[in-house]
Write a protein that holds these residues in place. Sequence first.
Motif, PDB file in Angstrom:
ATOM      1  N   HIS A 148       5.094 -26.156  17.708  1.00 39.15           N
ATOM      2  CA  HIS A 148       4.568 -25.175  18.660  1.00 39.15           C
ATOM      3  C   HIS A 148       3.041 -25.123  18.550  1.00 39.15           C
ATOM      4  O   HIS A 148       2.318 -25.211  19.559  1.00 39.15           O
ATOM      5  N   ILE A 159      -0.046 -26.490  21.257  1.00 42.34           N
ATOM      6  CA  ILE A 159      -1.117 -25.607  21.731  1.00 42.34           C
ATOM      7  C   ILE A 159      -2.472 -26.193  21.361  1.00 42.34           C
ATOM      8  O   ILE A 159      -3.382 -26.266  22.190  1.00 42.34           O
ATOM      9  N   GLU A 160      -2.603 -26.653  20.124  1.00 41.99           N
ATOM     10  CA  GLU A 160      -3.902 -27.163  19.667  1.00 41.99           C
ATOM     11  C   GLU A 160      -4.237 -28.544  20.225  1.00 41.99           C
ATOM     12  O   GLU A 160      -5.385 -28.803  20.576  1.00 41.99           O
ATOM     13  N   HIS A 175      -3.353 -28.114  24.487  1.00 44.87           N
ATOM     14  CA  HIS A 175      -3.755 -26.848  25.106  1.00 44.87           C
ATOM     15  C   HIS A 175      -2.637 -26.286  25.971  1.00 44.87           C
ATOM     16  O   HIS A 175      -2.864 -25.698  27.020  1.00 44.87           O
ATOM     17  N   THR A 176      -1.413 -26.486  25.495  1.00 43.26           N
ATOM     18  CA  THR A 176      -0.228 -25.989  26.182  1.00 43.26           C
ATOM     19  C   THR A 176      -0.225 -24.464  26.177  1.00 43.26           C
ATOM     20  O   THR A 176      -0.501 -23.839  25.161  1.00 43.26           O
ATOM     21  N   ILE A 177       0.102 -23.897  27.326  1.00 41.90           N
ATOM     22  CA  ILE A 177       0.324 -22.451  27.380  1.00 41.90           C
ATOM     23  C   ILE A 177       1.745 -22.233  26.875  1.00 41.90           C
ATOM     24  O   ILE A 177       2.715 -22.590  27.543  1.00 41.90           O
ATOM     25  N   THR A 196      -2.086 -17.714  21.769  1.00 43.09           N
ATOM     26  CA  THR A 196      -3.438 -18.240  21.954  1.00 43.09           C
ATOM     27  C   THR A 196      -4.164 -18.239  20.605  1.00 43.09           C
ATOM     28  O   THR A 196      -3.861 -17.430  19.728  1.00 43.09           O
ATOM     29  N   LEU A 228      -4.339 -19.189  16.014  1.00 41.76           N
ATOM     30  CA  LEU A 228      -2.890 -19.178  15.832  1.00 41.76           C
ATOM     31  C   LEU A 228      -2.537 -18.779  14.406  1.00 41.76           C
ATOM     32  O   LEU A 228      -3.168 -19.223  13.451  1.00 41.76           O
ATOM     33  N   PRO A 288      -5.342 -21.484  26.322  1.00 38.81           N
ATOM     34  CA  PRO A 288      -5.683 -21.424  24.907  1.00 38.81           C
ATOM     35  C   PRO A 288      -7.048 -22.048  24.605  1.00 38.81           C
ATOM     36  O   PRO A 288      -7.552 -21.918  23.495  1.00 38.81           O
TER      37      PRO A 288
END
Length: 182
Positions: free
Chosen positions: A27, A31-32, A35-37, A41, A44, A167
């Motif tokens: 997860h 994101i990192e 840059h997935t929503i 944010t 983390l 993010p």
Amino acid sequence: MSVPAPILFEPSNPQHVGLLPAFADIHIACIETDHTIATFTPPLKRDVIIDYWKERVAEIVAGKRTIVMILANDDEGKEQLAGYVALYRPLTETGPFRGSVEKLLVSPSFRRRGIAKKLMEKLEVEAKIHGQTLLLLDTETGSPAEIVYPKLGYNRLGVVPEYGVSPVDGSLIAGTFFWKQL
């Protein structure tokens, strides 16, 4: 390299519960790296994300969620969590046939192997078993997932502007919604 068969996350299996930190790591990586929503944010907090996944496991126990995952060998031959996807099955009398696809996340080190496709195929089988014949999902507009879902038979419904918080910089970005009749 062939992709192992997807399996269901079983809350009664201690080995599966032991994977919750790996769920959080994927997860966070999505994101990192991309840059997935995906709910959180930066900055983390791994413990908060692990708690999030513990709550999802409670929803499995309550009969509201199914999580499909793939365990695969990494380059050194060690079995790792490669990716997962969740089917949320809200209990509603007016839409017992609807399900929501959530958190299709594949570890960056296991990409481009067909894992996302295998996860979604298994999720759809499980959805049918539970009577969910209409699946809904969303993804950020412009993401690679926006290209993947139509290849899996999902129909683009439309775009909602300013749907999620980026993010990267906290700006609002659009979300694209899809549906599929099974």
